[in-house]
Design a protein around this motif. Structure first.
Motif, PDB file in Angstrom:
ATOM      1  N   ASP A 261       0.548   2.122  -3.715  1.00 37.03           N
ATOM      2  CA  ASP A 261      -0.813   2.979  -3.323  1.00 37.03           C
ATOM      3  C   ASP A 261      -1.619   2.133  -4.132  1.00 37.03           C
ATOM      4  O   ASP A 261      -2.531   2.698  -4.821  1.00 37.03           O
TER       5      ASP A 261
ATOM      6  N   ARG B  15       0.702  -1.253  -0.053  1.00 35.81           N
ATOM      7  CA  ARG B  15      -0.041  -0.051  -0.069  1.00 35.81           C
ATOM      8  C   ARG B  15       0.862   1.195  -0.136  1.00 35.81           C
ATOM      9  O   ARG B  15       0.664   2.169  -0.733  1.00 35.81           O
ATOM     10  N   SER B  16       1.965   1.370   1.031  1.00 37.70           N
ATOM     11  CA  SER B  16       2.646   2.433   0.943  1.00 37.70           C
ATOM     12  C   SER B  16       3.497   2.592  -0.238  1.00 37.70           C
ATOM     13  O   SER B  16       3.650   3.878  -0.783  1.00 37.70           O
TER      14      SER B  16
END
Length: 409
Positions: free
Chosen positions: A43, A39-40
């Motif tokens: 994204d 996710r980081s």
């Protein structure tokens, strides 16, 4: 607790147990660490879900194969290479995730392979308990201690991850996960207790017809635990929806999760401290039934107007019956599987639980979006009671395999 302390004072028992706990922390930190890193760096929640899901698929598929290899080759010859390969693949996955030039399609492939290579440490430790603790009552306490440790891992793992994230280095959780996995596995394999476990030669009369998955009683047990785990998987995800509904934010999930996890750890310790006269098959039926009924109470408590302290007490009571299910099921596996396939059999149990929980996680997401936490929890309770029904049907089949020498008196 004196019986548990006595076990831990014996270095032949304590060293493999403690090192196996360290090596199993990645079971809790790896999936969550993967979600947060993808996710980081990318994204993309969808990609993060796919990566984590395929890691779980690999884990479920690989575990029985490694378990069979342990039975035939011995633990160190299997666990050390498996942990090394899985750790290397997790490092490659971490680098590929951070280096955004790597196509996203590569990440799920690496996750699947890393999960498939993950060493079956819980089945391995189960075999070690059988060797280093010869007295049945003390061994049963060892099994309970192990189950309580697993519950602590699933609470402490995310906590460790949260502390590491405060340092602001996104790949750090997965890097620490690799160190714990490889270091813990090496320490476990070097312990005297683990080295006492010898491989079982395959009997000359063994053939494909004796395969575990052709045993009706064994398949019924796997079905019971898989269906129960569907309910548990729904419960796990539903806690986030319930926290958002009752507490205003899913970030406060820990307030609801702590009592049920703490109850499970305590329930396992209490269960292991008792001298039971009834066989594992009957105790499993009782614990499943009570677990399902209490989940219905949790669903009722998810409605409006129920005081939060009351709900927390119900969650704690529900948790008391989680670990006893696992301990009783492990005892039944030992009863139903031949001696030369015990490691593989326990690995199949892990696969059934992992696969069922994964299905439950996916179902819970749909239920939360469509009908809310209360309905999701009701479905979870129904799944657990369905497992209890299958357990009741299987009683006669399991009774036929009852071996008095293994009974607990």
């Amino acid at each position: 607790m004196s019986g548990y302390f006595a076990l831990l004072r014996d270095p032949v028992v304590a060293r493999p147990f403690v090192s196996s706990v360290v090596a199993r922390i990645p079971i809790a930190t790896a999936p969550l660490g993967l979600v947060l890193l993808v996710r980081s760096a990318r994204d993309n929640y969808t990609l993060a879900g796919i990566v984590t899901g395929l890691f779980a698929v690999g884990l479920a598929v690989g575990s029985p194969l490694w378990g069979r290899a342990m039975d035939r080759l011995g633990q160190p010859r299997v666990l050390v290479p498996a942990a090394s390969v899985s750790g290397l693949l997790l490092l490659l996955l971490t680098g590929a995730t951070v280096w955004t030039a790597v196509p996203g399609v590569v990440l799920p492939v690496l996750a699947l392979l890393a999960g498939a290579a993950f060493p079956p440490l819980s089945p391995a430790m189960r075999s070690t308990w059988r060797v280093v603790v010869t007295e049945e009552r003390r061994r049963r306490r060892g099994y309970a201690l192990d189950a309580a440790a697993v519950e602590t891992i699933f609470v402490g793992g995310p906590l460790l991850l949260s502390v590491l994230l405060l340092l602001g280095v996104a790949p750090l959780p997965l890097l620490v996960t690799v160190v714990l996995l490889v270091g813990g596995t090496l320490a476990y394999c070097r312990s005297e207790g683990a080295r006492r476990v010898v491989p079982h030669p395959v009997p000359e009369h063994a053939h494909a017809g004796a395969a575990l998955l052709r045993s009706g009683g064994f398949v019924l047990l796997m079905a019971v635990m898989a269906v129960m785990s569907v309910g548990f998987g729904i419960l796990d995800v539903s806690m986030a929806g319930l926290a958002e509904h009752l507490l205003g934010s899913a970030d406060r999930l820990g307030l609801l999760f702590a009592p049920i996890a703490g109850g499970s750890a305590l329930g396992g310790l209490l269960y292991g401290s008792r001298d039971w006269r009834s066989p594992d098959r009957r105790r499993l039926l009782v614990t499943l039934t009570v677990f399902g009924l209490l989940l219905f109470a949790v669903a009722a408590g998810a409605g409006e107007g129920v005081p939060l302290p009351v709900l927390l007490v119900v969650l704690f009571a529900t948790g008391l019956f989680i670990s006893p299910n696992l301990i009783a099921a492990q005892g039944l596996v030992d009863l139903l599987a031949p001696d030369h396939r015990l490691g593989e059999a326990q690995a199949w149990l892990s696969t059934a639980i992992t696969a069922g929980a994964a299905v439950g996680n996916a179902v819970a997401g749909v239920l939360l979006d469509v009908a809310g936490a209360r309905t999701a929890l009701t479905v979870a309770a129904s799944a657990v009671l369905a497992a209890a029904v299958v357990c009741a049907v299987a009683q006669r089949s399991w009774a036929a395999r009852h071996r008095p020498a293994l009974a607990v008196h």
